[in-house]
Design an enzyme around this catalytic site. Structure first.
Site, PDB file in Angstrom:
ATOM      1  N   LYS A   1     -79.608 126.591  34.726  1.00 35.07           N
ATOM      2  CA  LYS A   1     -79.617 126.862  33.341  1.00 35.07           C
ATOM      3  C   LYS A   1     -79.751 125.287  32.797  1.00 35.07           C
ATOM      4  O   LYS A   1     -78.708 124.416  33.032  1.00 35.07           O
ATOM      5  CB  LYS A   1     -78.217 127.034  32.975  1.00 35.07           C
ATOM      6  CG  LYS A   1     -78.167 129.055  33.031  1.00 35.07           C
ATOM      7  CD  LYS A   1     -79.111 129.303  31.626  1.00 35.07           C
ATOM      8  CE  LYS A   1     -79.378 130.718  31.740  1.00 35.07           C
ATOM      9  NZ  LYS A   1     -80.597 130.812  32.496  1.00 35.07           N
TER      10      LYS A   1
ATOM     11  N   GLU B   1     -85.792 128.640  41.764  1.00 32.87           N
ATOM     12  CA  GLU B   1     -84.307 128.697  41.713  1.00 32.87           C
ATOM     13  C   GLU B   1     -83.936 129.629  42.791  1.00 32.87           C
ATOM     14  O   GLU B   1     -84.549 130.697  43.171  1.00 32.87           O
ATOM     15  CB  GLU B   1     -83.764 129.514  40.401  1.00 32.87           C
ATOM     16  CG  GLU B   1     -82.300 129.818  40.403  1.00 32.87           C
ATOM     17  CD  GLU B   1     -81.798 130.393  38.986  1.00 32.87           C
ATOM     18  OE1 GLU B   1     -80.548 130.695  38.802  1.00 32.87           O
ATOM     19  OE2 GLU B   1     -82.649 130.412  38.123  1.00 32.87           O
TER      20      GLU B   1
END
Length: 432
Positions: free
Chosen positions: A251, A235
């Site tokens: 997410k 990420e």
């Protein structure tokens, strides 16, 4: 001033390994590796920064002001990290949980020696104080025999313990759900630690194993004296390129399958999963709000919403939010007004941070913080420290944490199983 040299390398993967092994002689090391993930948001294939000429190390108090002053005065390449507990510098919050690792809250250094790799080209930047060492260093790197260096001296055989057992995890997730049902929050990223005491590991070998399993786009090896980070992060937290700011929250997670048809089905199911999409969209809204603090009017744009990216261990749902800033905006202000990243907190952000601080057993420290760099022009790029092993060699303490977003639709058992999926690579590497 820096002396710069550029050259092409026929076998870039081998050169990357040589660089990383060569860098182990220094007390300050940041290695960033994209593992050849290339898209419109990428800058470098890999970067090595070593050997501090100047540095800043501080606790959270006024940390962003101190960093802004250091960055403004230095106006050079700076590499380092921001721990999650810098939340206490931007809001009236505190961190009183157990900390077995004891990383300083913020650390950045101005490297004497810097290597930037893009495609098959290496760009070397040495500060004037050490530029007479460049030619000898390049010869030493070229002469390294990686094959003889990469033997595994002894496999890790770490006995990993749970800071929070399964029943307690269920109780605490239910407590988060009570807050959600009361309307205190919409979502919280709740984390748990796995750890080992009185343990010795080989940091570089551990990193290489973790990287080989995961091949993530934001891999990191960081050393600060006796403290190490070995990260397989998928990420990006935030990037500045010119006046454009890019944030890419993750997410939504699904496991991989070795069966191609089943793997494709798992990916499709993730892309259509209402709970995972709602988690992602909530954080996208939070990121849009965070970026708006420094954005020019009307410039916040969602470029990708709930795109599913595939990595060796997992499928991940990623969104990309961008904004434009004024030329007069200080780069550190962009970070201070968006930190900690929404994907690791929840929404509303402050309430979520208060609740997870009360329920979690461990101070997060560098976990769910960020590692990255500032360029001399004030650009920057930072990852999110997840899927990571942290090690304090002096204290012989090893730790990794995992978490997940709890929303109204969360099932405690499913959340626990998702944590185990995220922990799989770290556990494999440590327990052999």
């Amino acid at each position: 001033m820096r002396t710069t040299q550029k050259f092409r390398i026929p076998n870039i993967e081998q050169y990357k390994q040589k660089l990383l092994f060569w860098g182990q002689q220094f007390n300050e090391v940041v290695w960033l590796d994209s593992n050849d993930y290339r898209n419109q948001y990428s800058s470098y294939n890999a970067v090595l920064a070593v050997d501090a000429f100047t540095c800043i190390q501080t606790d959270y108090y006024n940390a962003f002001d101190k960093l802004k002053e250091y960055q403004s005065i230095t106006k050079d390449w700076l590499f380092g990290y921001l721990t999650y507990d810098l939340k206490n510098a931007v809001e009236r919050l505190e961190s009183k949980n157990f900390d077995g690792l004891e990383f300083p809250d913020l650390f950045f250094f101005q490297p004497k020696k810097l290597f930037l790799i893009k495609d098959d080209e290496v760009e070397v930047h040495y500060l004037g104080a050490v530029d007479d060492e460049m030619e000898e260093d390049l010869k030493d790197i070229e002469a390294l025999d990686v094959a003889s260096e990469t033997h595994i001296s002894s496999p890790n055989n770490v006995k990993v313990k749970l800071r929070m057992h399964k029943d307690e995890y269920f109780e605490k997730v239910n407590a988060v759900l009570e807050h959600i049902h009361r309307g205190d929050i919409y979502e919280a990223n709740f984390c748990q630690e796995f750890y080992a005491e009185d343990t010795e590991i080989h940091p570089l070998e551990t990193y290489l194993k973790l990287d080989a399993i995961s091949k993530p786009p934001f891999a990191t090896f960081l050393r600060l004296n006796d403290k190490y980070l070995m990260s397989a992060s998928p990420e990006r937290y935030i990037k500045k390129e010119g006046l454009k700011i890019t944030s890419q929250p993750i997410k939504g997670t699904a496991k991989r399958s070795q069966n191609p048809k089943e793997d494709l089905l798992l990916k499709e199911q993730l892309s259509k999963d209402e709970k995972e999409r709602s988690e992602n969209i909530m954080i996208v809204d939070l990121v849009r709000n965070d970026l708006a603090h420094t954005a020019t009017k009307g410039s916040v744009v969602v470029e990708e919403l709930c795109e599913v990216y595939t990595y060796p261990q997992v499928h991940q749902m990623v969104s990309t939010v961008t904004s434009q800033i004024e030329a007069s905006t200080n780069p550190v202000d962009v970070i201070a007004t968006t930190f900690p990243m929404g994907s690791m907190t929840g929404a509303p952000k402050i309430s979520a941070m208060q609740i997870i601080e009360a329920l979690e057993d461990t101070k997060r420290g560098l976990y769910s913080g960020a590692v990255g760099y500032f360029s001399p022009q004030g650009d920057f790029d930072f990852n999110v420290v997840i899927r990571s092993i942290l090690y304090n060699a002096e204290k012989r303490y090893v730790s990794y944490s995992v978490g997940g977003a709890i929303t109204a639709k969360s099932n405690p058992l499913n959340e626990y199983e998702e944590c185990l999926v995220k922990a799989k690579a770290m556990r494999e590497v440590l327990e052999n």
